[in-house]
Scaffold this active site. Structure first.
Site, PDB file in Angstrom:
ATOM      1  N   PHE A 152       0.865  -1.177   0.000  1.00 38.31           N
ATOM      2  CA  PHE A 152       0.000   0.000   0.000  1.00 38.31           C
ATOM      3  C   PHE A 152       0.899   1.223   0.000  1.00 38.31           C
ATOM      4  O   PHE A 152       1.615   1.481   0.970  1.00 38.31           O
ATOM      5  CB  PHE A 152      -0.939   0.048   1.206  1.00 38.31           C
ATOM      6  CG  PHE A 152      -1.844   1.256   1.154  1.00 38.31           C
ATOM      7  CD1 PHE A 152      -2.998   1.223   0.397  1.00 38.31           C
ATOM      8  CD2 PHE A 152      -1.528   2.413   1.829  1.00 38.31           C
ATOM      9  CE1 PHE A 152      -3.828   2.339   0.316  1.00 38.31           C
ATOM     10  CE2 PHE A 152      -2.338   3.532   1.757  1.00 38.31           C
ATOM     11  CZ  PHE A 152      -3.494   3.499   0.995  1.00 38.31           C
ATOM     12  N   ASP A 237       9.585   2.954   1.563  1.00 38.93           N
ATOM     13  CA  ASP A 237       8.378   3.693   1.927  1.00 38.93           C
ATOM     14  C   ASP A 237       8.207   3.574   3.442  1.00 38.93           C
ATOM     15  O   ASP A 237       7.685   2.585   3.954  1.00 38.93           O
ATOM     16  CB  ASP A 237       7.172   3.116   1.194  1.00 38.93           C
ATOM     17  CG  ASP A 237       5.880   3.851   1.519  1.00 38.93           C
ATOM     18  OD1 ASP A 237       5.843   4.573   2.536  1.00 38.93           O
ATOM     19  OD2 ASP A 237       4.893   3.696   0.778  1.00 38.93           O
ATOM     20  N   LYS A 266       3.082  11.314   6.894  1.00 41.77           N
ATOM     21  CA  LYS A 266       2.286  11.119   8.103  1.00 41.77           C
ATOM     22  C   LYS A 266       2.859  11.832   9.325  1.00 41.77           C
ATOM     23  O   LYS A 266       2.598  13.002   9.523  1.00 41.77           O
ATOM     24  CB  LYS A 266       2.062   9.625   8.354  1.00 41.77           C
ATOM     25  CG  LYS A 266       1.162   8.981   7.294  1.00 41.77           C
ATOM     26  CD  LYS A 266       0.634   7.658   7.731  1.00 41.77           C
ATOM     27  CE  LYS A 266      -0.167   6.980   6.603  1.00 41.77           C
ATOM     28  NZ  LYS A 266      -1.379   7.700   6.220  1.00 41.77           N
TER      29      LYS A 266
END
Length: 411
Positions: A152, A237, A266
């Protein structure tokens, strides 16, 4: 002080009204729990009817430092009074210090600030392709990037094109070519997929949306050695896994790996403002020239001020140590549930995936039962729930929240 919730089912008068209004006037791209939050502090949130909830999700790790962190809010308020945006047409006074601090934290020379995690991933894809053509000498238009099953990385059309999650992918094609998928954690499969057109490998050191899935021990280190040997860029990531969540600054640090590109987001914006970045050395990020990539809001003054404070906080190591300490409690309490309503758990630092026994219910049903007890968590892929408490959570509060989970799954 830990307190339990009252009626936490979304049926309280104001919560029900606001929830129904939101459902009526918004696209249904999410299926939220029926709770309407009005205020939050630390690891606790309060809804519009005064019910308190322990936050065990932390905005998918965007709120690593909790809600309303006083130091972060102070920096944000001070910057709001001075300057928020210039666009990248001009340089503002927060830009240089943020980029230098983040680069130093990563041990890299250059920083390219963006806004969202998906933007950072798209940036990394463009950079790896450009590097492949200009540095490695790949035939124009033939660059290929290796990705992992169960990944994801965001929800743009390019990114969902190399997802194997039908919910993310189906109905959004046609998709961009140039990606090869291999099983996550399979080093031999990565090696077999590399050819003369391979410019990079893009993977998560821990798959977050997949249910906090950890690769086999040694995989990440082996991937670093393989990509270096084959002249292929390694992009990590770390949007969910990085910035203290796993007990290290980066999840890659658990195997002493330094990738070619860090992809961050984030927690970099502390839940105050979206901040993301790609961080790499000059021989990689230096392939970009003016006009080839950009963002109006990327690297804005407010984002840089907040992001710089986040980096300053991480530089002390305090939050990483806290994630390690509380992570031991999290692991101990969750492993005790295996065989008692839980099939398996995966824990790294203060981050866990919990596979619920179908006899207990779905992940969604467990999260609804937790909400009724004053605890907020999130399900994924049907039978799994993810726990990612703010790193500032108190040990007693964490233990109380895990008590509620135990009561739910044990019936």
């Amino acid at each position: 002080m830990t307190t339990t919730a009252g009626t936490a089912t979304g049926t309280a008068p104001r919560s029900a009204e606001l929830f129904q209004r939101a459902e009526a006037r918004t696209a249904h791209n999410y299926k939220p729990l029926p709770v309407v939050i009005e205020h939050a502090e630390g690891a606790w949130m309060t809804d519009v009817d005064g019910t308190r909830y322990l936050d065990l999700l932390a905005g998918y790790s965007a709120l690593n430092f909790g809600h309303g962190h006083p130091g972060l809010l102070r920096v944000a308020h001070e910057q709001l009074d001075k300057l928020t945006l210039t666009s990248r047409a001009f340089v503002h006074d927060q830009f240089a210090d943020f980029c230098a601090a983040l680069g130093d934290l990563c041990g890299k020379e250059l920083v390219l600030p963006m806004n969202t995690g998906a933007e950072a991933v798209e940036t990394a894809i463009k950079v790896m392709r450009k590097w492949g053509y200009e540095v490695k000498g790949v035939t124009p238009g033939q660059a290929n990037i290796i990705v992992a099953s169960g990944n994801f990385h965001g929800r743009t059309t390019t990114i969902v094109g190399f997802s194997d999650d039908p919910d993310a992918r189906d109905g959004f094609g046609p998709f961009a070519p140039g990606f090869t998928m291999v099983p996550y954690g399979d080093l031999a499969a990565v090696e077999a997929a590399i050819d003369e057109n391979t410019v990079g490998v893009l993977m998560e050191p821990i798959q977050g949306e997949g249910g906090v899935v950890l690769p086999p021990d040694g995989f990440w280190k082996g991937l670093r050695e393989l990509t270096a040997r084959e002249n292929v860029l390694m992009a990590a990531d770390e949007i969910q896994a990085g910035l203290g969540r796993t007990g290290k600054t980066f999840a890659s640090d658990h195997e002493d790996v330094v990738p070619d590109l860090y992809v961050l987001g984030k927690a970099l914006g502390a839940g105050i403002v979206p901040v993301s970045a790609v961080v790499a050395d000059r021989d990689v990020l230096g392939v970009l020239r003016p006009g080839q990539h950009g963002s109006t809001f990327g690297g804005n003054a407010l984002a840089c001020a907040v992001g710089h404070e986040v980096v300053t906080m991480l530089a002390t190591g305090e939050h990483q140590a806290r994630a390690t300490e509380l992570g031991a409690l999290l692991r101990e309490r969750l492993e005790a549930l295996v065989g008692h309503g839980v099939l398996a758990v995966r824990v790294r630092g203060l981050w866990a995936g919990v596979d619920i026994d179908p006899a207990v219910g779905t992940g969604r049903e467990v999260c609804e039962a937790l909400m009724a007890r004053g605890v907020l968590a999130k399900d994924t892929h049907g039978s799994t729930i993810r726990l990612a408490p703010p790193l500032v959570i108190g040990a007693d509060d964490l233990a109380w929240g895990l008590d509620q989970l135990a009561e739910v799954v044990r019936g």
